[in-house]
Design an enzyme around this catalytic site. Structure first.
Site, PDB file in Angstrom:
ATOM      1  N   SER A  23      48.486  46.752  39.950  1.00  0.00           N
ATOM      2  CA  SER A  23      48.311  45.790  41.030  1.00  0.00           C
ATOM      3  C   SER A  23      47.304  46.234  42.081  1.00  0.00           C
ATOM      4  CB  SER A  23      49.647  45.511  41.703  1.00  0.00           C
ATOM      5  OG  SER A  23      50.148  46.708  42.271  1.00  0.00           O
ATOM      6  N   LYS A  26      50.857  48.766  48.219  1.00  0.00           N
ATOM      7  CA  LYS A  26      50.002  47.601  48.441  1.00  0.00           C
ATOM      8  C   LYS A  26      49.146  47.839  49.675  1.00  0.00           C
ATOM      9  CE  LYS A  26      52.351  45.311  45.340  1.00  0.00           C
ATOM     10  NZ  LYS A  26      51.886  45.423  43.990  1.00  0.00           N
TER      11      LYS A  26
END
Lengths: 166, 157
Positions: free
Chosen positions: A40, A83
């Protein structure tokens, strides 16, 4: 003879406890080495990269937009997510894709942050589960150690246009 | 032999100075009981604990609205349960995975999940077990769910 052995054992246990405490305090409050997995955050962080994370920013509330952070997953407290911070509390976030005609915005609530992975096509992040509380953030990643071809500070977001306007 | 004795004694002294580091962590845990939001319970001794499902405990956690603040509330529902709320924008709320529903014992005067919704388990800090101060209020904090706050539907194991 027995006293000697006992003395050595106690010394060993003493050293272990001391250094265990130091190591624990260091990992908890200063930082540590982390191995990331998952797609991701590509291309910034690839699968099985080893990075250095520091915890001081979260204690002093120095996390800023554009920082890559490690946080506890909101749906599974035992696992961590990695993230990039797109918006802090009070920011206006574009929740639809930039290519959509009808855009929708939302505001990040107090005490929360909006996270997104760099690989937008393959990332479950705040677009999926909403903004996460600031208290879930564990640390900030700022330096990559492995692979050596990519050694150094981490790059800025490849999705520059995702940053919000206040 | 003598040298060994002196070595051992020196190390013993060294060891006695080092526990300062360990006791600092303990002090931090105890001193953190001082501030809490709302009219909730007073100063309990904390210990780290997981939440076994089916048990209703008082938990100390970081406030979702203000990460600097810690609040003490009672766990009313675990993930998967459906709660009948008091003063929340939705009448019934299903607690999502990895979250819990907390409420203060003083309904209506409590800043709890009825205000900010379910709380992520990662924000949990400790389990409050006893009240230490003032001495007139020494007691064990019971893990008891008020019968009127039972979840509407509990997740079957």
């Amino acid at each position: 003879m027995l006293r000697g052995v006992l003395g050595k054992t106690f010394r060993l246990v003493g050293y272990t406890i001391q250094y265990g405490c130091i190591a624990h305090c260091a990992f908890e409050y200063v930082g540590g080495v982390v191995m990331c997995s998952g797609p991701s955050m590509e291309p910034t962080i690839q699968n099985s990269d080893i990075v250095f994370a520091e915890n001081l920013s979260r204690h002093f509330y120095g996390i800023q937009r554009g920082d890559i952070v490690i946080a506890k997953s909101p749906s599974d407290p035992k696992s961590n997510i990695c993230k990039r911070v797109i918006g802090l509390e009070g920011d206006k976030i574009l929740t639809t894709s930039p290519s959509d005609f009808f855009k929708s915005h939302s505001y990040v609530p107090m005490g929360h942050v909006w996270l997104e992975g760099d690989n937008l096509q393959n990332s479950t992040d705040s677009r999926c589960y909403g903004p996460i509380p600031y208290g879930l953030i564990r640390g900030r990643i700022f330096f990559k150690i492995w692979p050596l071809s990519d050694f150094g500070f981490l790059r800025a977001s490849p999705n520059g246009h995702r940053f919000s306007d206040d | 032999m003598l040298g060994e004795d002196i070595e051992a004694r020196r190390h013993f002294l060294n060891l006695r100075c080092q526990p300062r580091r360990v006791s600092l962590r303990l002090k931090k845990c105890i001193s953190e009981v001082k501030d809490k939001a709302g009219s909730a319970q007073c100063h309990p001794l904390e210990q780290r604990a997981g939440i076994p499902s089916g048990e209703w405990r008082q938990l100390r956690e970081r406030s979702p609205k203000n990460p600097e603040q810690k609040i003490i509330k009672r766990v009313i529902a675990l993930e998967g349960d459906i709660v009948r709320t008091i003063g929340h924008k939705n009448r019934y709320v299903k607690v999502p995975r990895g979250h819990i529903w907390v409420e203060g014992d003083h309904h209506g005067h409590s800043f709890d999940s009825n205000s900010f919704g379910p709380v992520s388990l990662g924000l949990l800090h400790a389990h409050a077990t006893h009240i230490l101060w003032p001495p007139g209020r020494w007691q064990k904090l019971e893990s008891v769910l008020p019968p009127e706050r039972l979840p509407v539907q509990r997740e079957e194991e």
